[in-house]
Design a protein around this motif. Structure first.
Motif, PDB file in Angstrom:
ATOM      1  N   ASP A 188      -1.808   1.877   8.176  1.00 52.72           N
ATOM      2  CA  ASP A 188      -1.991   2.869   7.124  1.00 52.72           C
ATOM      3  C   ASP A 188      -0.709   3.180   6.361  1.00 52.72           C
ATOM      4  O   ASP A 188      -0.683   4.069   5.524  1.00 52.72           O
ATOM      5  CB  ASP A 188      -2.576   4.161   7.703  1.00 52.72           C
ATOM      6  CG  ASP A 188      -1.653   4.821   8.711  1.00 52.72           C
ATOM      7  OD1 ASP A 188      -0.624   4.216   9.083  1.00 52.72           O
ATOM      8  OD2 ASP A 188      -1.945   5.955   9.135  1.00 52.72           O
ATOM      9  N   ALA A 189       0.362   2.452   6.657  1.00 48.18           N
ATOM     10  CA  ALA A 189       1.640   2.720   6.004  1.00 48.18           C
ATOM     11  C   ALA A 189       2.259   1.424   5.489  1.00 48.18           C
ATOM     12  O   ALA A 189       1.960   0.335   5.980  1.00 48.18           O
ATOM     13  CB  ALA A 189       2.603   3.395   6.978  1.00 48.18           C
ATOM     14  N   ALA A 203       3.221  -3.450  -2.661  1.00 52.89           N
ATOM     15  CA  ALA A 203       3.416  -2.469  -3.726  1.00 52.89           C
ATOM     16  C   ALA A 203       4.905  -2.361  -4.031  1.00 52.89           C
ATOM     17  O   ALA A 203       5.747  -2.778  -3.238  1.00 52.89           O
ATOM     18  CB  ALA A 203       2.864  -1.107  -3.288  1.00 52.89           C
ATOM     19  N   TRP A 204       5.184  -1.804  -5.189  1.00 54.17           N
ATOM     20  CA  TRP A 204       6.563  -1.511  -5.596  1.00 54.17           C
ATOM     21  C   TRP A 204       6.691   0.002  -5.617  1.00 54.17           C
ATOM     22  O   TRP A 204       5.954   0.670  -6.336  1.00 54.17           O
ATOM     23  CB  TRP A 204       6.852  -2.113  -6.972  1.00 54.17           C
ATOM     24  CG  TRP A 204       6.770  -3.613  -6.959  1.00 54.17           C
ATOM     25  CD1 TRP A 204       5.667  -4.382  -7.216  1.00 54.17           C
ATOM     26  CD2 TRP A 204       7.827  -4.517  -6.655  1.00 54.17           C
ATOM     27  NE1 TRP A 204       5.986  -5.707  -7.087  1.00 54.17           N
ATOM     28  CE2 TRP A 204       7.302  -5.832  -6.745  1.00 54.17           C
ATOM     29  CE3 TRP A 204       9.167  -4.354  -6.312  1.00 54.17           C
ATOM     30  CZ2 TRP A 204       8.075  -6.964  -6.516  1.00 54.17           C
ATOM     31  CZ3 TRP A 204       9.937  -5.484  -6.087  1.00 54.17           C
ATOM     32  CH2 TRP A 204       9.399  -6.775  -6.186  1.00 54.17           C
ATOM     33  N   VAL A 205       7.605   0.557  -4.815  1.00 55.89           N
ATOM     34  CA  VAL A 205       7.740   2.009  -4.679  1.00 55.89           C
ATOM     35  C   VAL A 205       9.162   2.447  -4.987  1.00 55.89           C
ATOM     36  O   VAL A 205      10.093   1.642  -4.987  1.00 55.89           O
ATOM     37  CB  VAL A 205       7.336   2.487  -3.257  1.00 55.89           C
ATOM     38  CG1 VAL A 205       5.874   2.163  -2.966  1.00 55.89           C
ATOM     39  CG2 VAL A 205       8.238   1.874  -2.193  1.00 55.89           C
ATOM     40  N   ASP A 206       9.299   3.742  -5.230  1.00 56.72           N
ATOM     41  CA  ASP A 206      10.627   4.334  -5.378  1.00 56.72           C
ATOM     42  C   ASP A 206      10.683   5.595  -4.528  1.00 56.72           C
ATOM     43  O   ASP A 206       9.733   5.904  -3.803  1.00 56.72           O
ATOM     44  CB  ASP A 206      10.973   4.598  -6.848  1.00 56.72           C
ATOM     45  CG  ASP A 206      10.025   5.571  -7.530  1.00 56.72           C
ATOM     46  OD1 ASP A 206       9.400   6.412  -6.846  1.00 56.72           O
ATOM     47  OD2 ASP A 206       9.914   5.490  -8.765  1.00 56.72           O
ATOM     48  N   SER A 207      11.771   6.327  -4.613  1.00 58.08           N
ATOM     49  CA  SER A 207      11.949   7.492  -3.743  1.00 58.08           C
ATOM     50  C   SER A 207      10.993   8.633  -4.070  1.00 58.08           C
ATOM     51  O   SER A 207      10.920   9.604  -3.323  1.00 58.08           O
ATOM     52  CB  SER A 207      13.395   7.980  -3.795  1.00 58.08           C
ATOM     53  OG  SER A 207      13.724   8.401  -5.106  1.00 58.08           O
ATOM     54  N   ASP A 254       4.749   8.705  -0.033  1.00 55.95           N
ATOM     55  CA  ASP A 254       3.701   9.319   0.781  1.00 55.95           C
ATOM     56  C   ASP A 254       3.003   8.347   1.730  1.00 55.95           C
ATOM     57  O   ASP A 254       2.511   8.765   2.769  1.00 55.95           O
ATOM     58  CB  ASP A 254       2.673  10.037  -0.101  1.00 55.95           C
ATOM     59  CG  ASP A 254       2.057   9.143  -1.151  1.00 55.95           C
ATOM     60  OD1 ASP A 254       2.777   8.308  -1.725  1.00 55.95           O
ATOM     61  OD2 ASP A 254       0.845   9.278  -1.407  1.00 55.95           O
ATOM     62  N   ARG A 255       2.951   7.078   1.422  1.00 56.70           N
ATOM     63  CA  ARG A 255       2.284   6.106   2.297  1.00 56.70           C
ATOM     64  C   ARG A 255       3.279   5.172   2.995  1.00 56.70           C
ATOM     65  O   ARG A 255       2.892   4.142   3.534  1.00 56.70           O
ATOM     66  CB  ARG A 255       1.279   5.286   1.495  1.00 56.70           C
ATOM     67  CG  ARG A 255       0.106   6.128   1.001  1.00 56.70           C
ATOM     68  CD  ARG A 255      -0.908   5.328   0.221  1.00 56.70           C
ATOM     69  NE  ARG A 255      -1.447   4.222   0.998  1.00 56.70           N
ATOM     70  CZ  ARG A 255      -1.936   3.103   0.460  1.00 56.70           C
ATOM     71  NH1 ARG A 255      -1.944   2.946  -0.842  1.00 56.70           N
ATOM     72  NH2 ARG A 255      -2.399   2.142   1.228  1.00 56.70           N
ATOM     73  N   CYS A 256       4.554   5.524   3.001  1.00 53.23           N
ATOM     74  CA  CYS A 256       5.587   4.661   3.584  1.00 53.23           C
ATOM     75  C   CYS A 256       5.946   5.093   5.005  1.00 53.23           C
ATOM     76  O   CYS A 256       5.968   6.275   5.317  1.00 53.23           O
ATOM     77  CB  CYS A 256       6.845   4.687   2.715  1.00 53.23           C
ATOM     78  SG  CYS A 256       6.602   3.980   1.075  1.00 53.23           S
ATOM     79  N   ALA A 257       6.248   4.114   5.844  1.00 52.84           N
ATOM     80  CA  ALA A 257       6.725   4.367   7.201  1.00 52.84           C
ATOM     81  C   ALA A 257       8.077   5.092   7.135  1.00 52.84           C
ATOM     82  O   ALA A 257       8.802   4.966   6.131  1.00 52.84           O
ATOM     83  CB  ALA A 257       6.864   3.050   7.960  1.00 52.84           C
TER      84      ALA A 257
END
Length: 134
Positions: A29-30, A106-110, A114-117
């Motif tokens: 889930d992460a 996915a590409w994420v930033d700071s 919310d869905r990151c380990a």
């Protein structure tokens, strides 16, 4: 955290346009960094090359991988376990594409953690402080 176990892993920092590439495995889930566990007899770089090839069909050249940071954080989904993740940067050959156990990338930033380990959140905050990630 008073962890009774530690887990060592490697992660690839692939940053484009101020965003970090992350992956989510089937049944998880992460989001995590591309990379994973180090097999017996493997160096960190060998493990990272193998994992990224298996997960994203991207080829990394061990000679072009540079240590970027060591992150310690609670291991997501594992009680009483602390993760020590050795993060590397370096160019990859090929366009990342989910393979094998990877269900989503996915590409994420700071601002999208919310869905990151926990280890990925720590990485994102460090990258933001260094001006490498939004």
């Amino acid at each position: 955290m008073n962890a009774t176990h530690t887990l060592e892993s490697v992660g690839w920092l692939c940053i484009r346009n101020g965003r970090l590439l992350v992956v989510r495995s089937v049944g998880r889930d992460a989001f995590y960094l591309p990379g994973g566990k180090i097999e017996p007899g493997e160096s960190h770089k060998q493990a990272l090359v193998r994992e990224v090839r298996e997960e994203l069909t991207v080829e990394l050249a061990p000679g072009h991988l540079t240590p970027a940071m060591l992150v310690s954080a609670p291991a997501h989904g594992l009680d009483d376990t602390e993760l020590h993740m050795h993060c590397y940067t370096g160019p990859g050959h090929g366009e990342p594409s989910p393979a094998r156990e990877i269900q989503e990338m996915a590409w994420v930033d700071s601002h999208t953690t919310d869905r990151c380990a926990p280890a990925v959140v720590t990485v994102l905050h460090k990258l933001r402080a260094q001006g490498q990630c939004g």
